[in-house]
Design a protein around this motif. Structure first.
Motif, PDB file in Angstrom:
ATOM      1  N   ASP B  59       0.835  -1.214   0.000  1.00  0.00           N
ATOM      2  CA  ASP B  59       0.000   0.000   0.000  1.00  0.00           C
ATOM      3  C   ASP B  59       0.860   1.250   0.000  1.00  0.00           C
ATOM      4  OD1 ASP B  59      -2.675  -1.251   2.159  1.00  0.00           O
ATOM      5  OD2 ASP B  59      -2.323  -1.400  -0.005  1.00  0.00           O
ATOM      6  N   LEU B  60       1.915   1.221   0.797  1.00  0.00           N
ATOM      7  CA  LEU B  60       2.756   2.420   0.896  1.00  0.00           C
ATOM      8  C   LEU B  60       3.497   2.668  -0.406  1.00  0.00           C
ATOM      9  CD1 LEU B  60       4.052   2.151   4.554  1.00  0.00           C
ATOM     10  CD2 LEU B  60       2.782   4.039   3.575  1.00  0.00           C
ATOM     11  N   VAL B  61       3.940   1.606  -1.073  1.00  0.00           N
ATOM     12  CA  VAL B  61       4.600   1.790  -2.370  1.00  0.00           C
ATOM     13  C   VAL B  61       3.631   2.451  -3.343  1.00  0.00           C
ATOM     14  CG1 VAL B  61       5.463   0.560  -4.397  1.00  0.00           C
ATOM     15  CG2 VAL B  61       6.274  -0.076  -2.128  1.00  0.00           C
ATOM     16  N   GLN B  62       2.395   1.995  -3.333  1.00  0.00           N
ATOM     17  CA  GLN B  62       1.388   2.603  -4.222  1.00  0.00           C
ATOM     18  C   GLN B  62       1.214   4.078  -3.880  1.00  0.00           C
ATOM     19  OE1 GLN B  62      -2.134   0.373  -5.140  1.00  0.00           O
ATOM     20  NE2 GLN B  62      -3.419   2.173  -5.115  1.00  0.00           N
ATOM     21  N   GLU B  63       1.092   4.381  -2.580  1.00  0.00           N
ATOM     22  CA  GLU B  63       0.899   5.786  -2.172  1.00  0.00           C
ATOM     23  C   GLU B  63       2.088   6.647  -2.590  1.00  0.00           C
ATOM     24  OE1 GLU B  63      -0.308   6.698   1.853  1.00  0.00           O
ATOM     25  OE2 GLU B  63      -1.228   4.722   2.025  1.00  0.00           O
ATOM     26  N   VAL B  64       3.280   6.090  -2.437  1.00  0.00           N
ATOM     27  CA  VAL B  64       4.476   6.870  -2.780  1.00  0.00           C
ATOM     28  C   VAL B  64       4.466   7.220  -4.267  1.00  0.00           C
ATOM     29  CG1 VAL B  64       6.982   6.697  -3.076  1.00  0.00           C
ATOM     30  CG2 VAL B  64       5.938   6.053  -0.900  1.00  0.00           C
ATOM     31  N   PHE B  65       4.185   6.239  -5.100  1.00  0.00           N
ATOM     32  CA  PHE B  65       4.261   6.522  -6.540  1.00  0.00           C
ATOM     33  C   PHE B  65       3.111   7.396  -7.018  1.00  0.00           C
ATOM     34  CE2 PHE B  65       7.995   4.699  -8.275  1.00  0.00           C
ATOM     35  CZ  PHE B  65       8.367   3.712  -7.382  1.00  0.00           C
ATOM     36  N   ILE B  66       1.936   7.244  -6.420  1.00  0.00           N
ATOM     37  CA  ILE B  66       0.839   8.151  -6.794  1.00  0.00           C
ATOM     38  C   ILE B  66       1.208   9.579  -6.422  1.00  0.00           C
ATOM     39  CG2 ILE B  66      -1.550   8.791  -6.301  1.00  0.00           C
ATOM     40  CD1 ILE B  66      -2.109   5.802  -5.854  1.00  0.00           C
ATOM     41  N   ALA B  67       1.742   9.753  -5.214  1.00  0.00           N
ATOM     42  CA  ALA B  67       2.155  11.094  -4.783  1.00  0.00           C
ATOM     43  C   ALA B  67       3.289  11.613  -5.660  1.00  0.00           C
ATOM     44  CB  ALA B  67       2.605  11.057  -3.319  1.00  0.00           C
ATOM     45  N   ALA B  68       4.208  10.724  -6.021  1.00  0.00           N
ATOM     46  CA  ALA B  68       5.343  11.155  -6.841  1.00  0.00           C
ATOM     47  C   ALA B  68       4.876  11.614  -8.213  1.00  0.00           C
ATOM     48  CB  ALA B  68       6.352  10.007  -6.984  1.00  0.00           C
ATOM     49  N   PHE B  69       3.978  10.847  -8.834  1.00  0.00           N
ATOM     50  CA  PHE B  69       3.519  11.235 -10.164  1.00  0.00           C
ATOM     51  C   PHE B  69       2.679  12.509 -10.102  1.00  0.00           C
ATOM     52  CE2 PHE B  69       5.734   7.945 -11.762  1.00  0.00           C
ATOM     53  CZ  PHE B  69       5.198   6.659 -11.699  1.00  0.00           C
ATOM     54  N   SER B  70       1.982  12.711  -8.981  1.00  0.00           N
ATOM     55  CA  SER B  70       1.209  13.950  -8.829  1.00  0.00           C
ATOM     56  C   SER B  70       2.136  15.145  -8.690  1.00  0.00           C
ATOM     57  CB  SER B  70       0.303  13.870  -7.601  1.00  0.00           C
ATOM     58  OG  SER B  70      -0.636  12.827  -7.723  1.00  0.00           O
ATOM     59  N   ALA B  71       3.252  14.950  -7.999  1.00  0.00           N
ATOM     60  CA  ALA B  71       4.170  16.064  -7.754  1.00  0.00           C
ATOM     61  C   ALA B  71       5.263  16.162  -8.817  1.00  0.00           C
ATOM     62  CB  ALA B  71       4.825  15.897  -6.380  1.00  0.00           C
ATOM     63  N   LEU B  72       5.301  15.207  -9.737  1.00  0.00           N
ATOM     64  CA  LEU B  72       6.400  15.168 -10.719  1.00  0.00           C
ATOM     65  C   LEU B  72       6.517  16.425 -11.582  1.00  0.00           C
ATOM     66  CD1 LEU B  72       8.574  13.091 -11.260  1.00  0.00           C
ATOM     67  CD2 LEU B  72       7.166  12.137 -13.076  1.00  0.00           C
ATOM     68  N   PRO B  73       5.419  17.054 -11.983  1.00  0.00           N
ATOM     69  CA  PRO B  73       5.580  18.286 -12.766  1.00  0.00           C
ATOM     70  C   PRO B  73       6.418  19.346 -12.063  1.00  0.00           C
ATOM     71  CG  PRO B  73       3.326  17.513 -12.928  1.00  0.00           C
ATOM     72  CD  PRO B  73       4.009  16.640 -11.921  1.00  0.00           C
ATOM     73  N   GLY B  74       6.445  19.313 -10.727  1.00  0.00           N
ATOM     74  CA  GLY B  74       7.226  20.296  -9.978  1.00  0.00           C
ATOM     75  C   GLY B  74       8.645  19.855  -9.696  1.00  0.00           C
ATOM     76  N   PHE B  75       9.025  18.666 -10.114  1.00  0.00           N
ATOM     77  CA  PHE B  75      10.368  18.145  -9.856  1.00  0.00           C
ATOM     78  C   PHE B  75      11.333  18.810 -10.831  1.00  0.00           C
ATOM     79  CE2 PHE B  75      13.637  15.427  -8.490  1.00  0.00           C
ATOM     80  CZ  PHE B  75      14.255  14.840  -9.585  1.00  0.00           C
ATOM     81  N   ARG B  76      12.306  19.566 -10.237  1.00  0.00           N
ATOM     82  CA  ARG B  76      13.178  20.359 -11.108  1.00  0.00           C
ATOM     83  C   ARG B  76      14.452  19.628 -11.465  1.00  0.00           C
ATOM     84  NH1 ARG B  76      11.593  23.974  -7.220  1.00  0.00           N
ATOM     85  NH2 ARG B  76      13.576  23.733  -6.169  1.00  0.00           N
ATOM     86  N   GLY B  77      14.689  18.491 -10.842  1.00  0.00           N
ATOM     87  CA  GLY B  77      15.894  17.742 -11.185  1.00  0.00           C
ATOM     88  C   GLY B  77      17.140  18.234 -10.487  1.00  0.00           C
ATOM     89  N   ASP B  78      16.984  19.121  -9.471  1.00  0.00           N
ATOM     90  CA  ASP B  78      18.184  19.571  -8.772  1.00  0.00           C
ATOM     91  C   ASP B  78      18.603  18.585  -7.690  1.00  0.00           C
ATOM     92  OD1 ASP B  78      16.435  22.137  -6.820  1.00  0.00           O
ATOM     93  OD2 ASP B  78      15.987  20.054  -7.267  1.00  0.00           O
ATOM     94  N   ALA B  79      17.791  17.530  -7.505  1.00  0.00           N
ATOM     95  CA  ALA B  79      18.200  16.429  -6.635  1.00  0.00           C
ATOM     96  C   ALA B  79      18.043  15.157  -7.459  1.00  0.00           C
ATOM     97  CB  ALA B  79      17.334  16.370  -5.392  1.00  0.00           C
ATOM     98  N   GLN B  80      18.707  14.093  -7.007  1.00  0.00           N
ATOM     99  CA  GLN B  80      18.531  12.809  -7.690  1.00  0.00           C
ATOM    100  C   GLN B  80      17.090  12.342  -7.504  1.00  0.00           C
ATOM    101  OE1 GLN B  80      20.690  11.051  -9.366  1.00  0.00           O
ATOM    102  NE2 GLN B  80      22.732  11.661  -8.729  1.00  0.00           N
ATOM    103  N   LEU B  81      16.575  11.659  -8.518  1.00  0.00           N
ATOM    104  CA  LEU B  81      15.203  11.166  -8.410  1.00  0.00           C
ATOM    105  C   LEU B  81      15.076  10.191  -7.255  1.00  0.00           C
ATOM    106  CD1 LEU B  81      12.464  11.355  -9.835  1.00  0.00           C
ATOM    107  CD2 LEU B  81      13.103   9.362 -11.183  1.00  0.00           C
ATOM    108  N   GLU B  82      16.161   9.383  -7.019  1.00  0.00           N
ATOM    109  CA  GLU B  82      16.127   8.420  -5.915  1.00  0.00           C
ATOM    110  C   GLU B  82      15.999   9.146  -4.580  1.00  0.00           C
ATOM    111  OE1 GLU B  82      18.440   6.474  -9.235  1.00  0.00           O
ATOM    112  OE2 GLU B  82      18.339   8.452  -8.313  1.00  0.00           O
TER     113      GLU B  82
END
Lengths: 323, 194
Positions: B59-82
């Motif tokens: 469940d937590l893996v699912q929540e993490v990736f849903i949240a990540a894809f929701s916030a991905l447009p704001g990811f500027r790449g100044d940190a590693q994706l990991e």
């Protein structure tokens, strides 16, 4: 003499010193990988649904704003001619709808510690604070309300509040529409007549309305010299700057710290943080310089192996002239 | 005469990764699936090490990736994706610990109990007991101390790596790890670290 077996780690600075705890940690590391049933299709579907919900929410908000404008003008025109109780109620209802509950940002969770009625002790007159939490009025007009085991609202007056070091959760204090989080071991003085609060011990932070966490700077006298206190204040300033993403400002503050108070304990940690920030900013030479100075000033630093590895990773470079 | 033009493989891979990220930011299902497949096992292991409760990892893996894809447009790449994913996982785990503490307070039962397992080999049962003790104790720590200890001790991150993922100075990571160890020793009844 007790013999301590260190758990091997990447460096000599082991993360766990206690051998029994180390064995438990080793078990945790060696847990077999968990089976995963979730798949990409399910995640994509859930993401689409969440996106649609947010868009519907924005649509409702826009409609509510429009209704609010219309309702307000109707109310104003009616008020000039007669009293319309129903219009007042409809405007009030729309006004409440205009209060936006922004989706909780994924980076912050402390606002979710909502008080649940079931947490109140059965048979008690209302919620009670967990034992050990200190809420002490210091003025005659002090007024507060306990909202839950870890939450209190200060409405007026002066208070000293503290969370015991052994507490499993921090104390949340609602003041003037914001939330102050006092970590275990921390204590603060709140005066509702002033916007600032005084951090008396430990750590505490404001949780702003947009969910940002802003750590408080300590104002207590730690019985050190004024120079040491000034150095510590610079370190805290840099940490606050980092917390809000002001990397440039943090670098400048750390530079000031290590130049003005070169032998302070704050500078010892500050040099390493400065190196890390410079490396992140693409200034390898600056980072190399900061690490080198750290080793020169504190050759017996317990982080020496980490620093040497960091220098190795940066590779050779020009001689360090100044920080 | 033939001329061999050397190809910088790392640059090609970097360009592919950027293109994949851009497609995922646009919400393309295939790109999201590719990112998920690339990172799911590592995120699952990290979550498991943070909570010690296998059934909740899914469940937590699912929540993490849903949240990540929701916030991905704001990811500027100044940190590693990991690193960014680790931060999201840590926040979801924080919520999980909050919910578990509230549930335990209401139910007054241990959350992690071995199910009836008469056929469980003794060694596996003992390991499960030890892990249960450790994670019960971890659950009693304040979030910041638990996260620092998990990153340093269980994830075996260096101080620098832990500082990057937790977003706090190295000195703070070191302090919180030591304090967490002291608190864990107290809770577990172990002789404290020297």
């Amino acid at each position: 003499m007790k013999r301590v077996t260190r758990l091997p780690n990447a460096s000599d600075d082991a993360a766990v010193l206690n051998s029994e705890l180390g064995r438990l940690v080793e078990l945790a590391r060696r847990q077999p990988p968990p089976p995963l049933t979730v798949d990409a299709d399910r995640i994509h579907a859930a993401w689409l649904e969440r996106r649609a919900r947010r868009r519907r929410g924005l649509g409702l908000l826009a409609a509510a704003a429009l209704v609010g404008l219309v309702g307000t003008s109707v109310y104003r025109s009616l008020e000039q001619h007669s009293r319309a109780i129903e219009s007042v109620e409809s405007v009030a209802h729309v006004d409440r709808a205009l209060v936006v509950e922004t989706p909780e940002p994924p980076s912050h969770t402390e606002l979710t510690r909502a008080i649940e009625p079931s947490e109140a002790v059965a048979g008690s007159p209302g919620p009670q604070l967990v034992a050990g939490m200190r809420v002490e009025p210091r003025s005659t007009d002090a007024a507060h309300t306990v909202l839950g085991p870890w939450t209190v609202e200060v409405a007026a007056g002066v208070y000293e509040l503290a969370a015991p070091i052994e507490a499993v959760s921090s104390l949340h204090v609602r003041v003037g529409g914001r939330t102050l989080v006092i970590e275990p071991g921390g204590s603060v003085r709140v005066d509702t007549g002033r916007p600032e609060v005084d951090l008396l011990a430990g750590e505490a932070a404001w949780i702003e309305r947009d969910g940002r966490r802003v750590d408080l700077a300590a104002t207590y006298d730690d019985a050190s010299s004024s120079r040491r206190a000034a150095a510590a204040a610079l370190a805290r300033k840099a940490e606050r700057q980092m917390a809000v993403g002001d990397r440039k400002g943090a670098i400048a503050t750390y530079r000031t710290l290590v130049r003005k108070y070169p032998r302070s304990s704050a500078a010892r940690a500050g040099l390493l943080d400065l190196a890390r920030l410079l490396k992140a900013a693409g200034d390898s030479d600056g980072a190399r310089c900061a690490y080198t100075v750290a080793l020169q000033r504190w050759p017996n630093n317990h982080l020496r192996p980490e620093i040497e590895r960091a220098l190795q990773a940066l590779g050779p470079g020009p001689k360090c002239k100044e920080i | 005469m033939s001329v061999t033009i050397p190809i910088d493989v790392s640059r090609v891979r970097e360009a592919d990764a950027r293109a994949l990220l851009a497609a995922a930011q646009r919400g393309e299902a295939a790109a999201q699936a590719a990112l998920f497949d690339t990172h799911k096992h590592r995120v699952a292991r990290q979550i498991q090490r943070m909570i010690g409760d296998g059934p909740s990892v899914d469940d937590l893996v699912q929540e993490v990736f849903i949240a990540a894809f929701s916030a991905l447009p704001g990811f500027r790449g100044d940190a590693q994706l990991e690193t960014w994913l680790y931060t999201i996982a840590a926040n979801k785990v924080r919520n999980w610990w909050d919910a578990r503490r509230r549930r335990e307070a209401r139910e007054a039962t241990a959350a992690v109990q071995p199910k009836d397992s008469p056929t469980t080999p003794e060694e596996t049962f003992e390991m499960s007991e030890h892990l249960s003790r450790l994670y019960q104790a971890l659950g009693k720590l304040p979030d910041k101390f638990r996260e620092a200890f998990t990153a340093r001790a269980i994830e075996n991150m260096s101080l620098q790596e832990a500082s990057d993922v937790l977003g706090v100075p190295i000195s703070t990571v070191s302090y919180r790890t030591r304090r967490a160890e002291q608190m864990l020793c107290d809770i577990l009844g172990l002789e404290g670290p020297s």
